[in-house]
Write an enzyme that holds these catalytic residues in place. Structure first.
Site, PDB file in Angstrom:
ATOM      1  N   ASN A 106       0.810  -1.228   0.000  1.00  5.66           N
ATOM      2  CA  ASN A 106       0.000   0.000   0.000  1.00  5.66           C
ATOM      3  C   ASN A 106       0.840   1.273   0.000  1.00  5.66           C
ATOM      4  OD1 ASN A 106      -1.667  -2.103   2.055  1.00  5.66           O
ATOM      5  ND2 ASN A 106      -2.741  -1.280   0.266  1.00  5.66           N
ATOM      6  N   ILE A 113       1.159   6.844   0.703  1.00  6.08           N
ATOM      7  CA  ILE A 113       0.479   5.755   1.397  1.00  6.08           C
ATOM      8  C   ILE A 113      -0.986   5.711   0.989  1.00  6.08           C
ATOM      9  CG2 ILE A 113      -0.084   4.769   3.661  1.00  6.08           C
ATOM     10  CD1 ILE A 113       2.135   6.665   4.763  1.00  6.08           C
ATOM     11  N   CYS A 114      -1.469   4.508   0.804  1.00  6.23           N
ATOM     12  CA  CYS A 114      -2.900   4.355   0.543  1.00  6.23           C
ATOM     13  C   CYS A 114      -3.539   3.741   1.774  1.00  6.23           C
ATOM     14  CB  CYS A 114      -3.115   3.469  -0.690  1.00  6.23           C
ATOM     15  SG  CYS A 114      -4.854   3.212  -1.051  1.00  6.23           S
ATOM     16  N   LEU A 115      -4.155   4.576   2.590  1.00  4.78           N
ATOM     17  CA  LEU A 115      -4.781   4.094   3.828  1.00  4.78           C
ATOM     18  C   LEU A 115      -6.097   4.856   3.988  1.00  4.78           C
ATOM     19  CD1 LEU A 115      -4.464   2.333   6.380  1.00  4.78           C
ATOM     20  CD2 LEU A 115      -3.379   4.288   7.476  1.00  4.78           C
TER      21      LEU A 115
END
Lengths: 180, 808
Positions: A106, A113-115
């Site tokens: 991610n 960041i992919c959150l």
């Protein structure tokens, strides 16, 4: 959720505010909030996570340290992140990026960041400590459904040994990072 | 030179034997040729002029001879010859006579002999002068040039005669005696005022002395040696006045009411008897007195400057000494000297670890007052107080002492500083901070030249202000004040808060409202408690199902957030009390629904009455002590009646008891009270001290019958344990500081973890900026450096190239 994320002052003119939300909120409350968050963070002293403002003049720019959780490929490694808080924090999520090169499904190669909680699921009840804890747990439990790094996601699912190898190839110690 | 005396001697003899005959012979020769006459005239005149024992008027024919020699232009030669002759004669006869006066070896130590010698010598020289002048007066009566020439060379001879070392000593003694006499006169006058005979004698003596002086001066003037005597007088006066001032004024900074200031006394003395004496000795001149007075002033100034430290200690009794100093100090040099000498004495006598902080503070108060009087501009004070202030800042208990003083706390450890409190109450003295930017102030003057560059003008602040400006911020005081007020409020028994309100109002005038907001809440808590407590005891609003609370049991409700942190210690209270507490709490909950009391069992006070076999004792003690003595009571036979009190968990246990449990060990008591050993021992010692318990090994025995001896045995131990009164139920500033440092440390770890390594000034500015105001970061960079040094010693930090980093 949406109403929770709106600045109370912007409540009845939310349409107008949407264009220029950052400048409209006074910076003082942000500073105060960040100061108390820092205090909370310092006092709770959770092992493995830490963050601190970069300079004493600008509280909106922090740098953080996350230790890889035990029992994950990241165990024993330490990662550096940068945190930038918007002027209308906590009504907007901070921008968080890995400064250390990161091999993770991610996280892309520039550290983005992919959150979900940093994007659409952000809420004003989150704070620096919860963000850091979320990031730490993300290391051990990647969300492979929407990877930014497809190769890493593939390795995580199929070949852990290969994953660890790529991970170590990219890893840079904090000390080296500081020297650059 | 060898030749001369013999030649003169022969001439002398020749002339002395038959002057008349020879003269006649010359005259009879009559009109011979001029050169022959000249030679004859020369011989005739020189023969008569040669110094000799008897003086005769010149015979008539001599004038003719002189006239003839004058016509030949030999007058000047004749005078040369005469001066030569006199010089030889003087060396031969006068000088040995002068020296003869000094043959007595005891001379310099004997005043009478010295005076005699000086007088003798002066008389001798006067006679010699008369003698030598005799021929000149007759033969060269009109020739003033000749006379002047002679005097000139004769003066040289006198100088030689008087330059003798002994003469100088003797004359110094003489003059010194004369001056001392005139200086002494005043006191002897007073002593003998009653006796008229003495007065007459004194007057007689005075006249005699004056006559002596006049005679002395006449001789001096005849000889033309005024300069010499003047020098001597000046020299003697200098020593005399120094001695006089030291004898009469040294260490005498206090004065009777009717006594005039030292300077007035000196002025009277100098312009009175001394001036008369000096004028009799030298000459009449107003400027001399002026100069002498200046010298005396200077001398007094030096004396008092050296005594400044004692003046400050003796204040306010030493005000006269201070006034002396004030009127003496004139020059910049004096001021500089005063500052350096005072600072040196402070360093030596005050600012070391052997002096109590209280004493230093009291001394500083006196210093402020004294220097304010001396120099209202405050420049001197600013200078001399710097070392004291610097030193006070280093002391740990300075803040505590000052706050105790301000709030008039009666604490044996800090001593009496109530002066501070009185000054605080003196509101009129405080006019707020000096406003230096007031352009309309027509009386404005620039700071004096010797003011330090960072000199602050603080004329309008009183000395409390001086203390409050000791530290960079007032927060240190505020913290201590809050602690003290909290302690005092907790000790209250009747919810009487008037005194505290008064103190708080006065304190607020200095510190401002904002910082002391917590105190307001604390005081409000107490007054609120009074109301609630009254309601709880009010039978009318009796809650159903709850037994009434005993009338002597009172509690104080505190708003936890606004009080200083309490030491969270446990204490087991007697069951009777616990029962009352439960009832009280239940009633409270009915009165204030949704709220619950949480008890702080260690705070408060208890009135205890102990009925022992042979005596009844009453005490007002802390709960732990009361609980301890309760342990000695037999539960089965006691009449349990908790009684009065006030404060947080106030209760009184009336112990109408037969004490059956006679002995308890420390560990038993610790266990039953759940106290730590130190507190338990302290409490036990309190009862031992009051003759209720007795120590036997590790056990304590109850004394049903009083024992005399117990007191004496334990005196020494109590001295050691005297600090018990200093026990505070609220966290002290010191404990708080330790806790604060722990907080700071976590910040430091945080910043070093994330920012790798930092120099000390960055760390300092981070801490300053980031630590919230409620916590407050007020350490100086030096304190931080000390703290970091400790951390390095504990191997938690390392210092490389000026930057700190965490050790891995």
């Amino acid at each position: 959720m949406e109403s929770q994320n709106a600045h109370p002052a912007a409540g009845y003119s939310s349409l107008k505010m949407q264009d220029a939300p950052a400048s409209a909120v006074d910076g003082h409350s942000v500073t105060k909030r960040l100061q108390s968050e820092l205090m909370q963070l310092m006092m709770s002293n959770v092992p493995g996570i830490s963050a601190f403002p970069v300079s004493d003049s600008n509280l909106c720019q922090w740098t953080g340290t996350i230790a890889g959780p035990e029992g994950t490929p990241y165990e024993g490694l330490t990662y550096k992140i940068s945190m930038t808080f918007p002027a209308n924090y906590p009504y907007r999520a901070p921008v968080i990026r890995f400064v250390s090169p990161m091999w993770h499904p991610n996280v892309d190669m520039s550290g983005n960041i992919c959150l979900d909680i940093l994007k659409e699921k952000w809420s004003a009840i989150y704070n620096v400590q919860t963000i850091l804890l979320s990031l730490q747990s993300l290391l051990g439990e990647p969300n492979n459904a929407s990877p930014l790094n497809a190769q890493a996601a593939d390795q995580w699912d199929n070949n852990k040994a290969e994953y660890k190898k790529s991970l170590m190839a990219h890893y840079k110690d904090i000390e080296e990072l500081a020297d650059e | 030179m060898d030749r001369m005396p013999t030649k003169v001697g022969s001439l002398y003899n020749a002339v002395f034997l038959a002057p008349e005959v020879r003269a006649d012979a010359r005259v009879m020769r009559g009109n011979a040729d001029t050169s022959a006459y000249a030679s004859a005239d020369w011989e005739l005149v020189t023969a008569w002029m040669t110094p000799k024992a008897l003086l005769h008027p010149p015979p008539d024919y001599l004038n003719v001879s002189v006239q003839r020699l004058e016509n030949l232009g030999l007058t000047s030669k004749l005078l040369d010859w005469y001066i030569d002759a006199v010089r030889s004669h003087f060396v031969m006869h006068a000088l040995p006579a002068v020296k003869g006066h000094f043959s007595d070896p005891t001379l310099p130590f004997n005043l009478q002999k010295s005076t005699g010698a000086v007088q003798g010598i002066l008389t001798l020289l006067c006679d010699a002068l008369n003698h030598y002048m005799h021929p000149l007066m007759h033969l060269f009566h009109d020739n003033l040039v000749a006379q002047a020439r002679f005097r000139h060379s004769f003066n040289a001879m006198i100088d030689i005669a008087l330059s003798e070392y002994e003469f100088q000593i003797c004359s110094l003694m003489l003059v010194d005696n004369v001056l001392s006499e005139s200086g002494k006169k005043r006191s002897t006058d007073e002593d003998s005022a009653e006796e008229e005979d003495d007065d007459a004698m004194m007057e007689d003596k005075e006249t005699q002395r004056h006559e002596f002086l006049v005679a002395f001066r006449t001789r001096v003037e005849t000889l033309g040696v005024q300069d010499l005597i003047e020098r001597t007088v000046a020299k003697v006066y200098h020593f005399f006045i120094q001695r006089y001032i030291h004898e009469n004024y040294a260490n005498r900074v206090e004065r009777e009411e009717d006594e005039p200031p030292a300077l007035t006394e000196l002025r009277e003395l100098i312009y009175g008897p001394i001036a008369r004496t000096v004028q009799a000795l030298v000459r009449e001149d107003e400027a001399v007195c002026e100069r002498m007075f200046e010298l005396a002033t200077e001398c007094l100034a030096r004396l008092r400057i050296g005594e400044m430290f004692n003046i400050v200690i003796g204040f306010p009794d030493s005000i006269p000494g201070l006034e002396d100093l004030k009127s003496c100090i004139k020059t910049q040099e004096h001021r500089t000297q005063l500052v350096s000498s005072f600072q040196a004495s402070c360093q030596q006598r005050l600012l070391h670890c052997g002096v109590n902080t209280t004493d230093i503070i009291l001394f500083y108060i006196s210093t402020i007052k004294v220097f304010r009087l001396l120099d209202p501009r405050g420049v001197l004070l600013d200078k001399v107080s710097r070392p004291i202030r610097r030193y006070l800042r280093e002391r740990d208990d300075t803040v505590k002492c000052i706050v105790n003083g301000l709030l008039e706390v009666d604490d044996p450890n800090t001593g009496d500083l109530s002066e501070l409190g009185k000054e605080l109450a003196n509101v009129s003295g405080h006019k707020g901070d000096a406003d230096d930017d007031n352009y309309a102030d027509m009386n404005w003057v620039p700071d004096p030249v010797d003011a330090a560059p960072d000199f602050r003008n603080q004329r309008s602040t009183d000395f409390v202000g001086e203390f409050l400006s000791l530290y960079e911020n007032k927060e240190v005081f505020v913290k201590e004040i809050v602690t003290v007020i909290a302690n005092r409020l907790l000790e209250l028994k009747n919810y009487e808060i008037d005194r505290e309100i008064m103190h708080l109002e006065l304190i607020k005038l200095r510190f401002g409202e904002a910082d002391l907001h917590n105190c307001d809440v604390m005081i409000k808590d107490i007054s609120e408690s009074k109301r609630v407590d009254a309601n709880i005891h009010d039978q009318a609003i009796l809650a159903p199902g709850i037994e009434p609370v005993n009338r002597v049991f009172h509690a104080t409700m505190l708003s936890r957030l606004f009080w200083p942190a309490f030491k969270n210690e446990e204490l087991v209270l007697p069951p009777e009390i616990t029962e009352q507490m439960e009832r009280y709490a239940a009633k409270f909950s009915t009165l204030k629904s949704g709220r619950k009391l949480s008890w702080l069992t260690k705070l408060g006070s208890v009135d205890v009455t102990l009925e022992l076999e042979d005596r009844t004792l009453r005490f007002s003690v802390s709960p732990d002590r009361a609980s301890m003595i309760y342990l000695f009571q037999s539960s089965s036979k006691s009449l349990k009646i908790p009684v009065c009190g006030g404060g947080w968990t106030d209760y009184l246990t009336r112990q109408r008891v037969l004490f059956i449990i006679g002995t308890l060990t420390i560990s038993e008591m610790m266990q039953r009270l759940r106290l730590d050993e130190a507190t338990t021992r302290r409490a036990a010692l309190f009862w031992v001290k009051n003759g209720v318990l007795k120590e036997e090994g590790d056990s304590y025995v109850l004394l049903e019958k009083a024992q005399e001896s117990t007191q004496k045995e334990l005196t020494i131990r109590f001295l050691v344990l005297m600090d018990e009164t200093a026990q505070s139920s609220v966290q002290t500033a010191e404990e708080k500081a330790t806790e604060e440092m722990r907080v700071y440390w976590s910040y430091i770890v945080g910043m070093l973890t994330n920012l790798n390594s930092l120099p000390i000034d960055r760390i300092q500015s981070f801490l300053k900026m980031l630590i919230p105001k409620e916590l407050g970061y007020s350490r100086s960079i030096d304190e931080l450096r000390d703290f970091l040094a400790v951390m390095i010693a504990e191997e938690r930090l390392e210092l490389a190239a000026g930057a700190y980093r965490l050790r891995k």
